[in-house]
Write an enzyme that holds these catalytic residues in place. Structure first.
Site, mmCIF file in Angstrom:
data_model
loop_
_atom_site.group_PDB
_atom_site.id
_atom_site.type_symbol
_atom_site.label_atom_id
_atom_site.label_comp_id
_atom_site.label_asym_id
_atom_site.label_seq_id
_atom_site.Cartn_x
_atom_site.Cartn_y
_atom_site.Cartn_z
ATOM 1 N N LYS A 170 30.261 27.830 31.313
ATOM 2 C CA LYS A 170 31.266 28.383 32.241
ATOM 3 C C LYS A 170 30.659 28.586 33.636
ATOM 4 O O LYS A 170 31.269 28.258 34.663
ATOM 5 C CB LYS A 170 31.803 29.711 31.670
ATOM 6 C CG LYS A 170 32.700 30.491 32.600
ATOM 7 C CD LYS A 170 33.987 29.767 32.958
ATOM 8 C CE LYS A 170 34.726 30.497 34.067
ATOM 9 N NZ LYS A 170 35.849 29.741 34.603
ATOM 10 N N LYS A 238 30.336 36.696 42.181
ATOM 11 C CA LYS A 238 29.675 37.163 40.948
ATOM 12 C C LYS A 238 29.259 35.966 40.083
ATOM 13 O O LYS A 238 28.138 35.898 39.589
ATOM 14 C CB LYS A 238 30.671 38.070 40.208
ATOM 15 C CG LYS A 238 30.285 38.556 38.844
ATOM 16 C CD LYS A 238 31.010 37.915 37.675
ATOM 17 C CE LYS A 238 32.491 37.777 37.665
ATOM 18 N NZ LYS A 238 33.071 37.113 36.526
HETATM 19 P P1 NAP Z 1 41.259 40.882 37.500
HETATM 20 O O1 NAP Z 1 42.669 40.498 37.746
HETATM 21 O O2 NAP Z 1 40.451 41.503 38.584
HETATM 22 O O3 NAP Z 1 41.236 41.841 36.189
HETATM 23 C C1 NAP Z 1 40.057 42.478 35.805
HETATM 24 C C2 NAP Z 1 40.280 43.303 34.554
HETATM 25 O O4 NAP Z 1 39.055 44.021 34.255
HETATM 26 C C3 NAP Z 1 41.384 44.367 34.689
HETATM 27 O O5 NAP Z 1 41.991 44.537 33.423
HETATM 28 C C4 NAP Z 1 40.578 45.610 35.075
HETATM 29 O O6 NAP Z 1 41.208 46.828 34.748
HETATM 30 C C5 NAP Z 1 39.359 45.428 34.193
HETATM 31 N N1 NAP Z 1 38.199 46.201 34.674
HETATM 32 C C6 NAP Z 1 37.505 46.022 35.824
HETATM 33 N N2 NAP Z 1 36.484 46.900 35.895
HETATM 34 C C7 NAP Z 1 36.559 47.674 34.783
HETATM 35 C C8 NAP Z 1 35.776 48.755 34.273
HETATM 36 N N3 NAP Z 1 34.689 49.216 34.925
HETATM 37 N N4 NAP Z 1 36.143 49.300 33.085
HETATM 38 C C9 NAP Z 1 37.228 48.827 32.406
HETATM 39 N N5 NAP Z 1 37.991 47.805 32.825
HETATM 40 C C10 NAP Z 1 37.661 47.227 33.998
HETATM 41 O O7 NAP Z 1 40.378 39.613 37.011
HETATM 42 P P2 NAP Z 1 40.872 38.227 36.381
HETATM 43 O O8 NAP Z 1 41.145 37.268 37.484
HETATM 44 O O9 NAP Z 1 41.895 38.488 35.327
HETATM 45 O O10 NAP Z 1 39.506 37.754 35.685
HETATM 46 C C11 NAP Z 1 39.047 38.337 34.476
HETATM 47 C C12 NAP Z 1 37.795 37.570 34.037
HETATM 48 O O11 NAP Z 1 38.135 36.180 33.851
HETATM 49 C C13 NAP Z 1 36.661 37.578 35.061
HETATM 50 O O12 NAP Z 1 35.426 37.599 34.367
HETATM 51 C C14 NAP Z 1 36.844 36.274 35.808
HETATM 52 O O13 NAP Z 1 35.625 35.836 36.370
HETATM 53 C C15 NAP Z 1 37.331 35.368 34.686
HETATM 54 N N6 NAP Z 1 38.186 34.231 35.085
HETATM 55 C C16 NAP Z 1 39.123 34.343 36.069
HETATM 56 C C17 NAP Z 1 39.903 33.247 36.405
HETATM 57 C C18 NAP Z 1 40.939 33.320 37.518
HETATM 58 O O14 NAP Z 1 41.314 32.266 38.056
HETATM 59 N N7 NAP Z 1 41.434 34.478 37.876
HETATM 60 C C19 NAP Z 1 39.756 32.060 35.714
HETATM 61 C C20 NAP Z 1 38.835 31.969 34.673
HETATM 62 C C21 NAP Z 1 38.044 33.061 34.362
HETATM 63 P P3 NAP Z 1 42.195 47.529 35.836
HETATM 64 O O15 NAP Z 1 43.513 46.824 35.675
HETATM 65 O O16 NAP Z 1 42.226 48.946 35.402
HETATM 66 O O17 NAP Z 1 41.578 47.325 37.191
#
Ligand code: NAP
Length: 290
Positions: A170, A238
C-alpha cells in the site's frame, strides 16, 4: 458474518454501508458519534471499540493513522479488551509496517488473529464497491475474511503471510500515485507557460497511459478542484513518510519519495493540509511564477 466496523470517515462510512447492504450483521463505532448516527436508523451503534467487537467474527478498522489505530486497539476500552479469541482484527487503515508487525504479534499473544488489508481507491470508489484490497496474513484467516473483501471491493490481492507485507504494498502504491501527482503539477506548470491548456495534455496522457487513476487525478489537477478533499494532503504526507520508514527498514533508498516528502511538507507549511493531496500541484505553479 458478524462484523464490527470502527472508523467512519470518508472511506469507512462507505465501506460500512456496503457491508450492511451485503447482508452482514454490522455494529459500528466512531470517535465522533455523529458520523455513526449519520449511517441511518437501522444501524447498531456501540459506545466503545471494546463493545463494538464483543460478539464479532471480524473487526474492521479504517482509521486515520498509527496514533488512531493504537488508541482504538490498546486504549482504555480498546479492541483487544473485547475481541473474542480466534476472531480477526482486519486492519484496512494505511499504517506503518512497524505497527502492523506489532499488531500481529500482540493479537497472537492473546489468541486473537490479525490481517492487514489496506485498500486502493478514493471515497467515490468505496461507495461503488470497487476498491482494490491488498491483504496479508495467515492463509486460512485471510480466506475467512473474503466475505468482507467481496462486499467492499472489486479485486483482492494476497501479498504474503506476514500482515506488514500488505502495508508495504500500500505504501509503495501511494508513493507511485504521489509521484504521478507531482509529475502532473510540474508538466501542467510548464505547459501553461508554453500556452498549452492542461486539458489537451490530459487527453494525450489518458490516451498514452489508459488508466482511470491517471485520468481522475489529471482532471482534478487540470480543473484545480482540490476541495472538498477526497484524500487529505496531511494523510498523503503521512503515507509518504511511512513509505520512507519502510524503505529504511528494508535498506532500500527511495530518493523520489524523499523529494515528495519535502514537497508535501512545504504544502502543509503553507496551510494546504486539509485540501486534497493532488493540491500539492499548486506548488509547481507557484514556483513557475504562475
Ligand atoms: P478521515 O475521513 O480523516 O477519517 C479518519 C477516521 O479516523 C475517522 O473515523 C476519525 O474519527 C478516526 N480517527 C482519527 N484520529 C483518531 C483517534 N485519535 N482516535 C480514534 N479515532 C480517530 O480519513 P479517510 O480518508 O477515511 O482515511 C482513513 C484511512 O484510509 C487512512 O489511513 C487513509 O490513509 C486510508 N485511505 C484513504 C483513502 C482516501 O482516498 N480517502 C484511500 C485509501 C486509503 P472522527 O470522525 O472522530 O474524526
Amino acid at each position: 458474518m458478524r462484523v464490527a466496523f470502527i472508523g467512519l470517515g470518508n472511506m469507512g462510512s462507505a465501506m460500512a454501508r456496503n457491508l450492511i447492504e451485503a447482508g452482514h450483521e454490522v455494529t459500528v463505532h466512531n470517535r465522533s458519534r455523529a458520523k455513526a448516527e449519520a449511517l441511518g436508523p437501522g444501524v447498531r451503534l456501540a459506545e466503545s471499540p471494546a463493545e463494538a467487537v464483543r460478539d464479532c467474527e471480524a473487526a474492521v478498522t479504517m482509521l486515520a493513522d498509527d496514533t488512531a489505530v493504537q488508541e482504538i486497539v490498546w486504549g482504555e476500552s480498546g479492541i483487544v479488551r473485547g475481541l473474542p479469541g480466534g476472531s480477526v482484527h482486519l486492519g484496512c487503515s494505511t499504517i506503518s509496517t512497524a505497527l502492523a508487525r506489532r499488531l500481529a504479534a500482540e493479537h497472537a499473544a492473546i489468541g486473537q488473529k490479525y490481517v492487514s488489508a489496506p485498500v486502493f481507491g478514493r471515497p467515490e470508489t468505496a461507495v461503488a464497491k470497487q476498491l482494490l484490497v491488498v491483504a496479508a496474513g495467515e492463509g486460512e484467516t485471510v480466506k475467512r475474511c473474503s466475505p468482507v473483501f467481496e462486499a467492499i471491493g472489486r479485486q483482492t490481492f494476497v501479498a504474503g503471510k506476514e500482515p506488514w507485507q500488505a502495508n508495504a504494498v500500500k505504501l509503495c502504491g501511494n508513493f507511485m500515485i504521489a509521484s504521478m501527482i507531482e509529475s502532473f503539477g510540474e508538466a501542467y506548470a510548464t505547459l501553461r507557460k508554453a500556452e498549452v491548456g492542461p486539458h489537451l495534455f490530459l487527453d494525450v496522457m489518458a490516451a498514452l497511459f489508459g488508466s482511470p487513476v491517471y485520468s481522475n487525478y489529471g482532471r482534478l489537477i487540470a480543473d484545480q478542484k482540490f476541495e472538498p478533499a477526497g484524500f487529505a494532503l496531511r494523510l498523503g504526507f503521512k503515507d509518504t513518510r511511512l513509505a520512507i520508514e519502510t524503505a529504511r527498514e528494508c535498506a532500500s533508498p527511495m530518493p523520489i519519495a524523499s523529494l515528495l516528502h519535502d514537497r508535501l511538507l512545504e504544502a502543509i507549511a503553507l496551510g494546504m493540509g486539509e485540501i486534497d493531496w493532488s493540491g500539492v500541484a499548486k506548488l509547481s505553479a507557484i514556483h513557475a511564477g504562475l
